[in-house]
Motif scaffolding. Structure first.
Motif, PDB file in Angstrom:
ATOM      1  N   PHE A   1       0.830  -1.221   0.000  1.00  0.00           N
ATOM      2  CA  PHE A   1       0.000   0.000   0.000  1.00  0.00           C
ATOM      3  C   PHE A   1       0.862   1.268   0.000  1.00  0.00           C
ATOM      4  O   PHE A   1       0.647   2.179   0.815  1.00  0.00           O
ATOM      5  N   ALA A   2       1.834   1.315  -0.920  1.00  0.00           N
ATOM      6  CA  ALA A   2       2.777   2.449  -0.923  1.00  0.00           C
ATOM      7  C   ALA A   2       2.106   3.753  -1.329  1.00  0.00           C
ATOM      8  O   ALA A   2       1.389   3.823  -2.335  1.00  0.00           O
ATOM      9  N   ASN A   3       2.351   4.764  -0.551  1.00  0.00           N
ATOM     10  CA  ASN A   3       1.848   6.121  -0.794  1.00  0.00           C
ATOM     11  C   ASN A   3       2.999   7.033  -1.217  1.00  0.00           C
ATOM     12  O   ASN A   3       2.814   7.995  -1.952  1.00  0.00           O
ATOM     13  N   THR A   4       4.201   6.710  -0.717  1.00  0.00           N
ATOM     14  CA  THR A   4       5.430   7.393  -1.146  1.00  0.00           C
ATOM     15  C   THR A   4       6.522   6.341  -1.229  1.00  0.00           C
ATOM     16  O   THR A   4       6.454   5.304  -0.548  1.00  0.00           O
ATOM     17  N   LEU A   5       7.522   6.613  -2.067  1.00  0.00           N
ATOM     18  CA  LEU A   5       8.601   5.627  -2.253  1.00  0.00           C
ATOM     19  C   LEU A   5       9.868   6.376  -2.607  1.00  0.00           C
ATOM     20  O   LEU A   5       9.890   7.130  -3.580  1.00  0.00           O
ATOM     21  N   THR A   6      10.911   6.207  -1.799  1.00  0.00           N
ATOM     22  CA  THR A   6      12.210   6.802  -2.163  1.00  0.00           C
ATOM     23  C   THR A   6      13.306   5.764  -1.964  1.00  0.00           C
ATOM     24  O   THR A   6      13.231   4.926  -1.066  1.00  0.00           O
ATOM     25  N   LYS A   7      14.311   5.834  -2.847  1.00  0.00           N
ATOM     26  CA  LYS A   7      15.417   4.885  -2.753  1.00  0.00           C
ATOM     27  C   LYS A   7      16.580   5.570  -2.048  1.00  0.00           C
ATOM     28  O   LYS A   7      16.950   6.687  -2.394  1.00  0.00           O
ATOM     29  N   ASP A   8      17.098   4.899  -1.006  1.00  0.00           N
ATOM     30  CA  ASP A   8      18.303   5.408  -0.343  1.00  0.00           C
ATOM     31  C   ASP A   8      19.314   4.281  -0.354  1.00  0.00           C
ATOM     32  O   ASP A   8      19.171   3.338   0.431  1.00  0.00           O
ATOM     33  N   GLY A   9      20.281   4.354  -1.245  1.00  0.00           N
ATOM     34  CA  GLY A   9      21.310   3.325  -1.333  1.00  0.00           C
ATOM     35  C   GLY A   9      20.697   1.965  -1.626  1.00  0.00           C
ATOM     36  O   GLY A   9      19.995   1.792  -2.620  1.00  0.00           O
ATOM     37  N   ASP A  10      20.926   1.012  -0.694  1.00  0.00           N
ATOM     38  CA  ASP A  10      20.445  -0.355  -0.913  1.00  0.00           C
ATOM     39  C   ASP A  10      19.083  -0.600  -0.296  1.00  0.00           C
ATOM     40  O   ASP A  10      18.676  -1.759  -0.122  1.00  0.00           O
ATOM     41  N   SER A  11      18.397   0.462   0.081  1.00  0.00           N
ATOM     42  CA  SER A  11      17.073   0.242   0.671  1.00  0.00           C
ATOM     43  C   SER A  11      16.058   1.249   0.132  1.00  0.00           C
ATOM     44  O   SER A  11      16.410   2.220  -0.542  1.00  0.00           O
ATOM     45  N   LEU A  12      14.801   0.960   0.447  1.00  0.00           N
ATOM     46  CA  LEU A  12      13.706   1.842   0.037  1.00  0.00           C
ATOM     47  C   LEU A  12      13.010   2.342   1.289  1.00  0.00           C
ATOM     48  O   LEU A  12      12.819   1.575   2.235  1.00  0.00           O
ATOM     49  N   THR A  13      12.626   3.608   1.282  1.00  0.00           N
ATOM     50  CA  THR A  13      11.781   4.119   2.349  1.00  0.00           C
ATOM     51  C   THR A  13      10.384   4.273   1.756  1.00  0.00           C
ATOM     52  O   THR A  13      10.212   4.927   0.727  1.00  0.00           O
ATOM     53  N   VAL A  14       9.418   3.602   2.393  1.00  0.00           N
ATOM     54  CA  VAL A  14       8.071   3.562   1.833  1.00  0.00           C
ATOM     55  C   VAL A  14       7.077   4.077   2.873  1.00  0.00           C
ATOM     56  O   VAL A  14       7.055   3.609   4.012  1.00  0.00           O
ATOM     57  N   GLY A  15       6.262   5.051   2.457  1.00  0.00           N
ATOM     58  CA  GLY A  15       5.148   5.499   3.290  1.00  0.00           C
ATOM     59  C   GLY A  15       3.961   4.624   2.940  1.00  0.00           C
ATOM     60  O   GLY A  15       3.566   4.538   1.777  1.00  0.00           O
ATOM     61  N   ARG A  16       3.419   3.919   3.927  1.00  0.00           N
ATOM     62  CA  ARG A  16       2.315   2.983   3.679  1.00  0.00           C
ATOM     63  C   ARG A  16       0.992   3.570   4.147  1.00  0.00           C
ATOM     64  O   ARG A  16       0.905   4.115   5.242  1.00  0.00           O
ATOM     65  N   GLU A  17      -0.040   3.415   3.293  1.00  0.00           N
ATOM     66  CA  GLU A  17      -1.365   3.891   3.703  1.00  0.00           C
ATOM     67  C   GLU A  17      -1.968   2.886   4.668  1.00  0.00           C
ATOM     68  O   GLU A  17      -2.233   1.741   4.300  1.00  0.00           O
ATOM     69  N   VAL A  18      -2.112   3.308   5.915  1.00  0.00           N
ATOM     70  CA  VAL A  18      -2.765   2.442   6.899  1.00  0.00           C
ATOM     71  C   VAL A  18      -3.956   3.221   7.457  1.00  0.00           C
ATOM     72  O   VAL A  18      -4.072   4.422   7.222  1.00  0.00           O
ATOM     73  N   ASP A  19      -4.842   2.529   8.179  1.00  0.00           N
ATOM     74  CA  ASP A  19      -6.024   3.204   8.721  1.00  0.00           C
ATOM     75  C   ASP A  19      -5.594   4.421   9.513  1.00  0.00           C
ATOM     76  O   ASP A  19      -4.792   4.318  10.430  1.00  0.00           O
ATOM     77  N   GLY A  20      -6.113   5.575   9.147  1.00  0.00           N
ATOM     78  CA  GLY A  20      -5.887   6.772   9.945  1.00  0.00           C
ATOM     79  C   GLY A  20      -4.540   7.432   9.756  1.00  0.00           C
ATOM     80  O   GLY A  20      -4.182   8.322  10.525  1.00  0.00           O
ATOM     81  N   GLY A  21      -3.751   7.049   8.779  1.00  0.00           N
ATOM     82  CA  GLY A  21      -2.482   7.758   8.592  1.00  0.00           C
ATOM     83  C   GLY A  21      -1.508   7.039   7.693  1.00  0.00           C
ATOM     84  O   GLY A  21      -1.889   6.140   6.934  1.00  0.00           O
ATOM     85  N   ILE A  22      -0.255   7.462   7.785  1.00  0.00           N
ATOM     86  CA  ILE A  22       0.810   6.888   6.959  1.00  0.00           C
ATOM     87  C   ILE A  22       1.855   6.260   7.880  1.00  0.00           C
ATOM     88  O   ILE A  22       2.339   6.907   8.808  1.00  0.00           O
ATOM     89  N   GLN A  23       2.197   5.018   7.616  1.00  0.00           N
ATOM     90  CA  GLN A  23       3.271   4.360   8.366  1.00  0.00           C
ATOM     91  C   GLN A  23       4.504   4.334   7.462  1.00  0.00           C
ATOM     92  O   GLN A  23       4.401   3.938   6.293  1.00  0.00           O
ATOM     93  N   THR A  24       5.648   4.797   7.990  1.00  0.00           N
ATOM     94  CA  THR A  24       6.861   4.814   7.168  1.00  0.00           C
ATOM     95  C   THR A  24       7.743   3.627   7.530  1.00  0.00           C
ATOM     96  O   THR A  24       8.047   3.418   8.708  1.00  0.00           O
TER      97      THR A  24
END
Ligand code: AMP
Length: 248
Positions: free
Chosen positions: A142-165
């Protein structure tokens, strides 16, 4: 980074769904079919990652009948580099799709697979999660945002009532939600260019995957129709009715 994008050809989201008279399923005869809307978002994400220099190669895959090639061409026209068509006229359940995708991942070695969070025809919301489990890869759904940092991804996930990063290490599975991006329309020159991009033709048997269904659809029914409304003579009657119904 190599990115694989699975896309499904489904009933167009603007089409009014008609249930077959024998209630065995949805009538797909002569109705418009399109790329699953969440998959358009995945394609857009992969193309943006390539434009930003984060992805070096993008591959689209669709499992379905001959016409699934049109869906692959749409993704190629949006900017994906090449396609894989796994041809079958059978209905393929999420587990079988995930098994075929696993075999493709093992052959192609992508660093990232971006799927839609769900296909709007079966609304299963299973394939990405099953693929993550089969590959034993981390997944961010349920990705809402996605950024690549080196060998990993930071993903903002749409969860009930907000965004979990969350942070996931590559290789990883991501599934897209509605607000991740707004997919582009393919331009005419890109539609022409897409005709020359390669599509590899495969079958489920090439990957040794048994696609025999494990589920039986017992019945498909239309939602109950809305009951008729009533006309009120004036505002006072409306207020009285709302009070009676406990609305105000
Ligand atoms: P589902 O689990 O059926 O709701 O589908 C979730 C996602 O899996 C879709 O958005 C696609 O990215 C992928 N997918 C499902 N079925 C197929 C298929 N036949 N071919 C390619 N990708 C698929």
């Amino acid at each position: 980074m190599k990115v694989l994008v699975p896309v499904k050809r489904v009933l167009d989201y603007n089409v009014k769904v008609r249930v077959k008279s024998d209630q065995t399923g949805v009538d797909l005869a002569n109705v418009k079919m399109s790329m699953n809307p969440f998959d358009e978002i995945s394609v857009e994400q992969a193309v943006r990652m390539q434009e930003a220099g984060d992805a070096t190669e993008t591959i689209v895959v669709s499992i379905g009948p001959d016409k699934a090639q049109e869906t692959i061409r749409t993704a190629l026209a949006m900017g994906i580099d090449r396609g894989i068509h796994v041809k079958t006229d059978a209905e393929v359940e999420p587990l079988a799709v995930a098994k075929i995708l696993k075999a493709i991942v093992e052959g192609e070695n992508p660093d990232l697979v971006i799927l839609g969070k769900q296909a709007i025809d079966d609304d299963s919301n299973q394939t990405g999660q099953m693929l993550g489990a089969l590959l034993d890869w981390p997944q961010a759904t349920f990705a809402n945002t996605l950024t690549k940092d080196g060998d990993s991804l930071t993903v903002g996930r749409e969860v009930d009532g907000g965004i979990q990063t969350v942070k996931v290490s590559l290789p990883a599975i991501v599934t897209t939600d509605l607000r991740l991006n707004e997919p582009r329309y393919a331009s005419l020159p890109n539609i022409m260019k897409a005709k020359r991009k390669p599509i590899d033709a495969k079958t489920p048997e090439d990957f040794g995957v048994d696609i025999t269904p494990r589920l039986t659809t017992l019945k498909v029914a239309e939602p109950a129709g809305r009951s008729a409304g009533v006309k009120v003579a004036d505002a006072a009657e409306l207020v009285a009715k709302l009070k009676d119904a406990g609305v105000i």
